[in-house]
Motif scaffolding. Structure first.
Motif: not given
Length: 405
Positions: A68-72, A340-345, A189-194
Motif C-alpha cells: 500500500k505504500r511502496i507500489g508493485k 490489497i486487503t482481500v489478496i493479503t488475507f 490509495t486510501e482516503a482516511t483511516p476511518q
C-alpha cells in the motif's frame, strides 16, 4: 473494449519462476546432501524445508501493508533481492541457524512475489480475461518448480551445490531490468483511516469473500499440504501392496509432480478462459471439488496399479482446476478498492492451509494411518462443494428472476 496487456503478468510470473529455482533445488538436494549444509540431523532438514511457509503466516499482513505504500515494482524488486540473497546463502553458509534465516528470507520473498503477482493480474485484466490470466500466471511461475527440481539436482551433481546456488542467484538479480521495464509502481490509495477500517470490516461481513478465503485454505491444505507431503508415502505403500516393491516411489512421485507443472502453462490459461465465459467459475470449481474428494477416497484402497496411476493422473488434472478456479474466484472478489486487503488475507489463509497440511497429515498417519488421513481429507472437501452448489443455485435463481422482469 481493448483487453489490458498481459505482458506484466508474463514478466512477473517468469521472474518468480527464475527466483524459485534455488528453493525448488533445495527440496531435491538437501535431503540427500544434508551434511554438506552443516546439518547434524534429518529433523533439521524438515524444519528448514517448512520454515519458509511458516514465516509467511505472520508476515503476509506486513507485506500487504508494504504494497500500500511502496507500489508493485518496488515490492517485486524487494522480492528478487531477498530471493537472490537466500539462494546465494544456501551454498555459502553452514549450520542450522544461518540456513533458517536464509529460509525465512525466502518465505518473505515469496509473500512479496505472491501478493505482487495477484495485484499485477488484477491491474492487467478485466472481467472477461481474469480467469485466463490467473491461469497463465500460475502456469508460468510453476515452471520454476519443474526446472528447479529437474535441473537443480542434476547441476548440483555435475558442477557442485555452491556453484549452482551462485548461478541461480545471478539469474535472479538479472531479472531486475525486466521488472523496471514492465511492472508499474502503482499503489492503492486510501482516503482516511476511518474509510480503511470501514472497508476491512465490510470484507468480513461479505460471505462470498470469506468463502473464498476458506476455499483457498482448504485447497492449499489438500494440494500443497496433505497430498504434496504424503504422496510419495502413499505411492510407496501402494507399490508394496500391489507389486511387492518398496523402491522407485520417489522417482514416480517426482514424475507425477513434474507432469502437472509441465502442462499447467497450457492447461491453466485454457481453464481460466473457459471459466470467463457464460457459466462462470463456480460450476467448474464444484466439479473439481467433487472429483478431488472422489480420488482421495479411493487412493488408500487396494487398487490395480493401472487404476491407481489413472486416479493419480486424474487428481493432478483436478488440482490444476482447483488452484485456477480458487485463485480466480478470489481475484474476482478482490477487483476494486479493497484488492490489497482481500489478496493479503486470501494469501494468508492459503499459507495457513499449506503449512497445516504436512503437520496434521503426518500426525494422523502416525496415529490413525494413511487411509484415515485421505478419507478425512475427502470428507472435508465435500461440504465445501455442497456450499458452492447452494451459492450457484441461488445465483441461477436470481438471474432467471431478473431475466423474467
Amino acid at each position: 473494449m481493448n483487453s489490458p496487456s498481459r505482458k506484466p503478468i508474463v514478466v512477473i510470473a517468469i521472474v518468480t519462476a527464475v527466483c524459485m529455482l534455488g528453493n525448488e533445488m533445495l527440496f531435491i538436494v538437501m535431503p540427500l546432501y544434508w551434511k554438506f549444509f552443516g546439518l547434524t540431523s534429518l529433523w533439521q532438514v524438515g524444519v528448514l524445508l517448512s520454515a519458509n511457509r511458516i514465516i509467511r503466516i505472520p508476515i503476509n499482513s506486513l507485506v500487504g501493508w508494504c504494497y500500500k505504500r511502496i507500489g508493485k515494482r518496488s515490492g517485486v524488486m524487494a522480492a528478487v533481492i531477498l530471493a537472490a540473497a537466500s539462494t546465494f546463502s544456501y551454498g555459502m553458509v553452514k549450520g542450522f541457524w544461518l540456513l533458517l534465516i536464509a529460509r525465512c528470507l525466502w518465505g518473505i520473498s515469496w509473500s512479496f512475489f505472491r501478493i505482487g503477482g495477484y495485484l499485477t493480474v488484477l491491474s492487467s485484466s478485466n472481467a472477461e480475461t481474469r480467469g485466463q490470466y490467473v491461469g497463465l500466471y500460475n502456469g508460468l511461475w510453476g515452471l520454476g518448480t519443474l526446472f528447479g527440481m529437474l535441473l537443480g539436482g542434476l547441476l548440483a551433481e555435475i558442477i557442485g551445490i555452491q556453484t549452482v546456488t551462485t548461478l541461480f542467484s545471478i539469474f535472479a538479480v538479472s531479472s531486475i531490468p525486466f521488472i523496471i521495464r514492465f511492472i508499474d509502481n502503482t499503489k492503492e490509495t486510501e482516503a482516511t483511516p476511518q474509510v480503511k477500517k470501514k472497508k476491512e470490516f465490510t470484507i468480513w461481513k461479505n460471505k462470498r469473500i470469506v468463502s473464498s478465503f476458506v476455499t483457498g485454505l482448504i485447497v492449499a491444505f489438500v494440494v500443497y499440504g496433505v497430498v504434496a507431503s504424503t504422496l510419495s508415502k502413499l505411492i510407496e505403500i501402494q507399490m508394496n501392496i500391489v507389486l511387492g516393491l518398496t523402491i522407485g516411489a520417489g522417482t514416480i512421485t517426482g514424475l507425477i509432480q513434474a507432469l502437472r507443472t509441465g502442462w499447467d502453462p497450457f492447461l491453466a490459461p485454457y481453464l481460466g478462459r473457459v471459466s470467463d465465459q457464460k457459466w462462470g467459475r463456480i460450476p467448474i470449481l464444484i466439479l473439481a471439488l467433487l472429483t478431488a474428494a472422489f480420488c482421495l477416497s479411493l487412493f488408500p484402497l487396494k487398487l490395480p496399479m493401472v487404476l491407481f496411476v489413472a486416479l493419480l493422473f486424474l487428481f493432478q488434472l483436478t488440482t490444476t482446476v482447483l488452484i485456477t478456479m480458487s485463485d480466480s474466484v478470489a481475484a474476482d472478489l478482490a477487483a476494486g478498492p479493497s484488492q490489497i486487503t482481500v489478496i493479503t488475507f486470501y494469501t494468508l489463509f492459503s499459507d495457513i492451509g499449506a503449512a497445516l497440511g504436512p503437520l496434521l497429515g503426518f500426525v494422523m498417519i502416525d496415529v490413525f494411518g494413511i487411509q484415515s488421513l485421505y478419507w478425512l481429507t475427502s470428507c472435508i472437501i465435500v461440504p465445501l462443494a455442497v456450499y458452492w452448489f447452494i451459492i450457484f443455485k441461488k445465483e441461477v435463481r436470481i438471474t432467471r428472476l431478473m431475466e423474467g422482469q
